[in-house]
Scaffold this motif. Structure first.
Motif, PDB file in Angstrom:
ATOM      1  N   GLY A 134       0.799  -1.226   0.000  1.00  0.00           N
ATOM      2  CA  GLY A 134       0.000   0.000   0.000  1.00  0.00           C
ATOM      3  C   GLY A 134       0.825   1.265   0.000  1.00  0.00           C
ATOM      4  N   LEU A 135       1.967   1.229  -0.694  1.00  0.00           N
ATOM      5  CA  LEU A 135       2.853   2.405  -0.722  1.00  0.00           C
ATOM      6  C   LEU A 135       2.479   3.286  -1.925  1.00  0.00           C
ATOM      7  N   HIS A 136       1.374   3.979  -1.788  1.00  0.00           N
ATOM      8  CA  HIS A 136       0.805   4.710  -2.921  1.00  0.00           C
ATOM      9  C   HIS A 136       1.673   5.860  -3.417  1.00  0.00           C
ATOM     10  N   ASP A 137       2.519   6.389  -2.570  1.00  0.00           N
ATOM     11  CA  ASP A 137       3.369   7.513  -2.986  1.00  0.00           C
ATOM     12  C   ASP A 137       4.803   7.078  -3.300  1.00  0.00           C
ATOM     13  N   TYR A 139       6.379   5.787  -5.919  1.00  0.00           N
ATOM     14  CA  TYR A 139       6.976   6.230  -7.182  1.00  0.00           C
ATOM     15  C   TYR A 139       7.066   7.745  -7.285  1.00  0.00           C
ATOM     16  N   GLU A 140       6.395   8.454  -6.384  1.00  0.00           N
ATOM     17  CA  GLU A 140       6.544   9.901  -6.332  1.00  0.00           C
ATOM     18  C   GLU A 140       7.828  10.275  -5.592  1.00  0.00           C
ATOM     19  N   VAL A 141       8.211   9.434  -4.642  1.00  0.00           N
ATOM     20  CA  VAL A 141       9.410   9.691  -3.837  1.00  0.00           C
ATOM     21  C   VAL A 141      10.660   9.093  -4.478  1.00  0.00           C
ATOM     22  N   ILE A 142      10.508   7.873  -4.996  1.00  0.00           N
ATOM     23  CA  ILE A 142      11.646   7.130  -5.563  1.00  0.00           C
ATOM     24  C   ILE A 142      11.608   7.190  -7.093  1.00  0.00           C
ATOM     25  N   GLU A 143      12.588   7.841  -7.685  1.00  0.00           N
ATOM     26  CA  GLU A 143      12.628   8.009  -9.140  1.00  0.00           C
ATOM     27  C   GLU A 143      13.062   6.735  -9.862  1.00  0.00           C
TER      28      GLU A 143
END
Length: 273
Positions: A134-137, A139-143
């Motif tokens: 459930g790590l929805h963010d 790909y926003e944090v990890i490029e």
């Protein structure tokens, strides 16, 4: 390099007594002159290529360090002789370089096994299960996500998509742990595990680094040598073109002299008639 193939019209010098049909023969002269000018244009085009090459070469020499001097002809001859020898040995050097790199990768693989066999390596062995956790963010944090299974696949790739050198592998291994430290709070277990394993990895990497630096320096020297060899080959090719041009221009002069004599003979014949 384009080969010049200059052919000139066959010219036969006849005496006045053999000449008939002045108008037709004058037309032949005109045709010969036109063909000669066409050949001269072709030679000028080739000459421009040679001049352009040597102009660029001169600028490159001026852009080198001020303390360097232009190579003397005899030194250049020695370099060309060495170049031919290096060309013959090129495949052996490339094979030797590939073997050295494979050995470095093998030694790096030993480091990876030591790190991946650590009791805390589990979270980093496979790609992060973003959906399941459930790590929805994420790909926003990890490029650029990275894990050890991906590193292993790239190390074993045979289709040209793999790593080119050990430093590339090292960068991805660091990325595995730095991603984990970036996404997870520093008090989180995963962050602590990543930080600990990264420190262990860096310690082992420092032991291999001198060999990696030595190989990198050697490869740069070989690449510089290969670049210099390419320049020598270009110079040799353009020198040959210059010699061919000189011979062609001599031939042009000969044929122009023949045409001049023919015109003079025809003129005398017409005046006498």
């Amino acid at each position: 390099m384009e080969a010049m193939n200059t052919s000139f019209p066959h010219v036969t010098i006849r005496g006045p007594e053999e000449t008939n049909g002045n108008a037709a023969e004058l037309e032949d002269f005109k045709r010969c002159v036109d063909e000669m000018f066409t050949k001269v244009d072709e030679l000028e085009e080739q000459l421009n290529k040679v001049e352009q090459f040597y102009s660029i070469s001169s600028k490159k020499q001026l852009n080198t360090s001020k303390g360097s001097s232009i190579m003397k002809d005899r030194d250049k001859e020695k370099q060309i002789a060495c170049f031919k020898k290096r060309q013959q040995d090129a495949s052996h050097r490339e094979a030797a370089a590939a073997r050295r790199m494979q050995e470095l990768i093998r030694q790096f693989g030993t480091i990876l096994r030591q790190i991946t066999q650590h009791k805390w390596a589990g979270p980093f062995m496979q790609p992060v299960d973003v959906v399941g956790l459930g790590l929805h963010d994420y790909y926003e944090v990890i490029e650029k996500p990275m894990d050890f299974s991906t590193v292993k696949k790239k190390m074993e790739a045979k289709d040209g998509t793999g790593y080119k050198n050990v430093r590339e592998i090292c960068a991805d291994v660091r990325l595995i742990f730095k991603n984990a430290m970036k996404y997870n709070d520093e008090r989180d277990d995963v962050h602590v595990m990543a930080k600990t394993l990264l420190a262990k990895f860096e310690e082992k990497w420092l032991q291999l680094l001198p060999k990696v630096d030595e190989e990198g320096k050697r490869r740069k020297e070989e690449e510089a040598e290969a670049h210099f060899d390419t320049q020598l080959a270009q110079e040799a090719a353009h020198a040959k073109m210059a010699r061919d041009l000189s011979a062609e221009l001599d031939e042009v002069d000969t044929h122009l002299e023949q045409l001049r004599e023919m015109v003079l003979q025809k003129s005398r014949f017409i005046l006498i008639s």
